[in-house]
Structures are given as C-alpha cells and as structure tokens.
Design an enzyme around this catalytic site. Structure first.
Site, PDB file in Angstrom:
ATOM      1  N   ASN A 125      42.124  44.031  43.809  1.00 55.21           N
ATOM      2  CA  ASN A 125      42.523  43.464  42.513  1.00 55.21           C
ATOM      3  C   ASN A 125      43.333  44.446  41.652  1.00 55.21           C
ATOM      4  O   ASN A 125      44.110  44.026  40.798  1.00 55.21           O
ATOM      5  CB  ASN A 125      41.291  43.009  41.730  1.00 55.21           C
ATOM      6  CG  ASN A 125      40.658  41.778  42.370  1.00 55.21           C
ATOM      7  OD1 ASN A 125      41.226  41.186  43.281  1.00 55.21           O
ATOM      8  ND2 ASN A 125      39.479  41.399  41.905  1.00 55.21           N
ATOM      9  N   HIS A 158      34.218  42.513  47.084  1.00 50.64           N
ATOM     10  CA  HIS A 158      34.824  43.840  47.129  1.00 50.64           C
ATOM     11  C   HIS A 158      36.045  43.983  46.216  1.00 50.64           C
ATOM     12  O   HIS A 158      36.998  44.705  46.553  1.00 50.64           O
ATOM     13  CB  HIS A 158      35.185  44.218  48.573  1.00 50.64           C
ATOM     14  CG  HIS A 158      34.076  43.935  49.545  1.00 50.64           C
ATOM     15  ND1 HIS A 158      32.915  44.674  49.581  1.00 50.64           N
ATOM     16  CD2 HIS A 158      33.922  42.939  50.461  1.00 50.64           C
ATOM     17  CE1 HIS A 158      32.100  44.171  50.494  1.00 50.64           C
ATOM     18  NE2 HIS A 158      32.684  43.104  51.038  1.00 50.64           N
ATOM     19  N   CYS A 159      36.047  43.277  45.079  1.00 48.66           N
ATOM     20  CA  CYS A 159      37.190  43.324  44.136  1.00 48.66           C
ATOM     21  C   CYS A 159      38.496  43.039  44.871  1.00 48.66           C
ATOM     22  O   CYS A 159      39.528  43.660  44.589  1.00 48.66           O
ATOM     23  CB  CYS A 159      37.297  44.670  43.420  1.00 48.66           C
ATOM     24  SG  CYS A 159      35.824  45.145  42.559  1.00 48.66           S
ATOM     25  N   ALA A 160      38.430  42.161  45.840  1.00 46.34           N
ATOM     26  CA  ALA A 160      39.611  41.876  46.660  1.00 46.34           C
ATOM     27  C   ALA A 160      39.753  40.365  46.800  1.00 46.34           C
ATOM     28  O   ALA A 160      39.595  39.806  47.885  1.00 46.34           O
ATOM     29  CB  ALA A 160      39.476  42.563  48.018  1.00 46.34           C
TER      30      ALA A 160
END
Ligand code: PLP
Length: 403
Positions: free
Chosen positions: A118, A356-358
């Site tokens: 992100n 995973h902030c993805a």
C-alpha cells in the site's frame, strides 16, 4: 559458504529469545553492533547535526555525513547528495508522490503494478485522484508474476512516472526492475523502485536497475526504526520541490529565502543522526557476509518449508516460485490463516497473517488473506523444521475441531 551461526551470533535478541521469529518481512531483528551504535551515540556523542559550531555538533554532522556515504556505497549511488534520509519507505514514497502531484495533469498517468505494498499504491492513488490523472496498474499473470506485455501497453507518452516494487512483500516475487525502468525511459517517463523487501536479501544497485528513484526502510534490513532512504538520480534533484519546510533547509539573503542544495533541501528539521549512525554500523556488519551465499542459505530454508508443507493436502502456496525471495504466503483449505497464526503464536512462533498492507496483490491472489512466513539468515534449519511441524499440526487440529 555462508556461516549462518556467526550471523546468528551477532543477534542477542534472537539468541536470547523465547520466540521463533519468522516475521522478517515486517521488520528484522537487530544486530548487537547496531544497538551499540545507537546507545554509544546517545550515550557519548550526541550533538545537533548541521547546526552550530560546537565540537559535539561538528562530530554529529561528520557522523551523519559518513552514514550518508555508507548508504551511497550500499546502493551504488554516485554522490552523497543523491541520498535523502526520510523516516521510512512510506515517507519516501509520500514525498515523491507529493512532488509528482504538482506536475500531474488530467492527461497524464502514473503506472504501478498489482504487486505493490500500500505504501507504493495509496500515495499514487491519492495524487492521481486529486489531479484527475490516471493510475494504471500492471496486472499479474496466473503464477503471480507481472504481465510484462501489459506493462509495455500501459507505459506510454503520457506516463510521468513508473513506480514498481523490486520484490513483493506478499509472495517474495522478484520483478524485472531493469526491463521496467527501460520501458519507462523509452516512453520518456521517470522510474521509481520500492526496494523495501529487496534490500534485506540483495544489495540493490541503482546503476543495474537504471532507476531514477529508489526507496527503502532501514528497519527491514536490520537497521533502526524511523529511518528510510529516498535515492534520487542527481540530474533530477532540481526537479523535486522541497517536501518539507523548516530549519536547516534554506538560506536567507536580504529577505529572500533560498532552498539549499540536496540533501539539506529535503531534510528540514532535526535529523535522526542516531538512526543514521546505527544504520551505517548495520551496513558495515552486513558487508562481512556474501549476499549471494546469504540468499542461497535463506532460500534453502524456504525450499525446505515449501517442499515439506506442499506435500500435505489442503495447503496452497500463493505466487510461489523457487526464484522468489524467502517469503512464503500460505492459505489452507477449510482453515483461516489467522487461526493458524493464533495457534502458532501461542507456541512461540512469530508469523503474520492477513492482507499484509498489500490490498492489490491480496485481492488478486488470495482475497481472504494469507499466513506469511518470512525467513532471515539468523533462522536455522531446526526452527524451520519446528515451524513445518507446528503448522501441519495446527491445521489438522483446527480441521478436526470443525467436524
Ligand atoms: N514497501 C514494501 C514492499 C513493504 O513491504 C513495506 C513494509 O512492509 C513498505 C513499502 C513500507 O515500509 P515502512 O512501513 O517501513 O515505511
């Protein structure tokens, strides 16, 4: 051959821990030399770098400049002025996006990939939305690699910047950074590389990538928290407006405020000298190990985990390839990754589950999130074996409980 035991011996936090740490893609444990450098700086060498002429100020300024030169050498940059210290990769990318935001028009576009964290997605999304510009996303092929044909189509004469990760934090997939940077340059665009997951495993070389910008966080490569790097190719430094205004970044002449050259121009305010000095100590420590051998070792652990767990039924490895960095993302048939994570946490394993902030790669490869195992050179075959056993056992237990 890589001496994993002497690498591990340098990390008291690992040796003395009751936990088995496999969350290295989130943040890495710290070598004793880095902790000592931090404490020595605060204990006996602290001064205000870049300000004043007192002896401690001068000493701190020299240490800060030396740390910048260490980073310059680490990534193959040509000049210290190309290295801008930030608070982390997220900060570096937000700075870059804020600067590009000023140049974006309704006609222009920014190109990123569907593998981004992100930190290399949301700043560009926001900048493009504000400017009415287009954010283009290079999609993934079924195996989790980037669709390079799509990249060729998406990067065009209206592309201002391509910003891509060198390695995915979800799957460890490496991207062909050089080919992507070449495509950007052929279209007249600049190229930025998010090397956050790459640097812990491979020393990046900005000349090999031929990138214009490169970012990473020190804490992922065994350095301190709160320090990051934004590399900017010298010829582009003057095209970047200062990101922050304040002390130490400008001069005053007859009432005129004139920004200083880089790096001062981009580093307003009091510097994180302790962090920079400690990071230089980390890089010095890392230079004692062959990066290729280090990666071969961690890949061998990753191969072991992969072959042991993929032999069992109901475990899927997301976007896996033997050429990936040692980051494994798993899903389980009938069991949620976070339940496995919770069970393993109770047994002393530090892993990570979720998105995973993805958001981009997770939505394409594993919408419900994954369990991530990320391996560092201080991990041992014994730890990998225990992990494999614990995951298989947790999965069986949770499945049985459901029946
Ligand atoms: N880019 C990638 C690929 C990452 O994995 C991360 C963190 O996980 C970041 C950027 C952001 O790093 P930081 O939170 O240190 O700014």
């Amino acid at each position: 051959m890589f001496d994993s035991m002497s690498f591990r011996a340098a990390f008291s936090s690992v040796i003395n821990s009751d936990f088995v740490y496999f969350d290295n893609a989130a943040t890495a444990q710290k070598p004793d030399c880095m902790v000592k450098a931090l404490s020595d700086y605060y204990g006996s060498a602290l001064g205000s770098a870049g300000r004043g002429q007192n002896p401690l100020s001068e000493k701190a300024s020299a240490a800060y400049a030396a740390a910048r030169r260490s980073v310059m050498r680490f990534i193959g940059a040509a000049k210290p002025s190309e290295i801008i210290f930030t608070t982390g990769a997220t900060d570096s990318l937000n700075m870059l996006a804020a600067s590009y935001r000023r140049r974006l028009t309704k006609k222009s576009n920014i190109v990123i990939s569907a593998l981004e964290h992100n930190a290399n997605y949301l700043p560009w999304k926001n900048a493009c939305e504000e400017a009415g510009a287009e954010l283009r996303i290079i999609e993934l092929l079924a195996d989790g690699s980037l669709d390079m044909d799509a990249a060729r189509r998406l990067i065009d004469e209206n592309t201002l910047l391509l910003s891509v990760t060198a390695a995915s934090n979800l799957t460890g997939r490496l991207t062909d950074v050089r080919a992507l940077c070449d495509m950007a340059h052929e279209a007249g665009a600049a190229a930025a590389v998010d090397a956050s997951q790459y640097v812990p495993h491979i020393a990046p070389d900005v000349n090999v990538f031929d990138c214009d910008y490169l970012v990473f966080s020190a804490h992922k490569v065994y350095g301190p928290e709160g320090l990051g790097v934004l590399y900017c190719r010298e010829s582009l430094l003057d095209t970047l407006a200062p990101f922050r205004y304040g002390g130490g970044m400008a001069e005053e002449h007859g009432g005129n405020i004139i920004p200083l050259p880089s790096p001062e121009r981009f580093e307003a305010g009091t510097h994180h000298v302790a962090g920079a000095v400690a990071f230089a100590a980390t890089l010095d420590f890392l230079s004692g190990f062959d990066a290729g051998e280090k990666l071969a070792y961690t890949r061998s652990l990753s191969d072991y985990v992969y072959s042991s767990l993929s032999a069992g039924r109901g475990i899927n490895f997301i976007g896996h390839s033997r050429e990936n960095l040692p980051v494994l993302s798993l899903t389980f048939e009938g069991v949620s990754p976070s339940d496995i994570d919770l069970m393993l946490s109770m047994r002393g394993f530090c892993l990570r589950s979720g998105k995973h902030c993805a958001f981009l790669p997770v939505s394409r490869l594993a919408a419900g999130g994954t369990l991530r195992i990320s391996i560092a050179p201080y991990n041992t075959p014994d730890e990998a074996e225990k992990l494999v056993f614990a995951i298989a056992e947790a999965k069986e237990y949770l499945l049985r409980k459901k029946i």
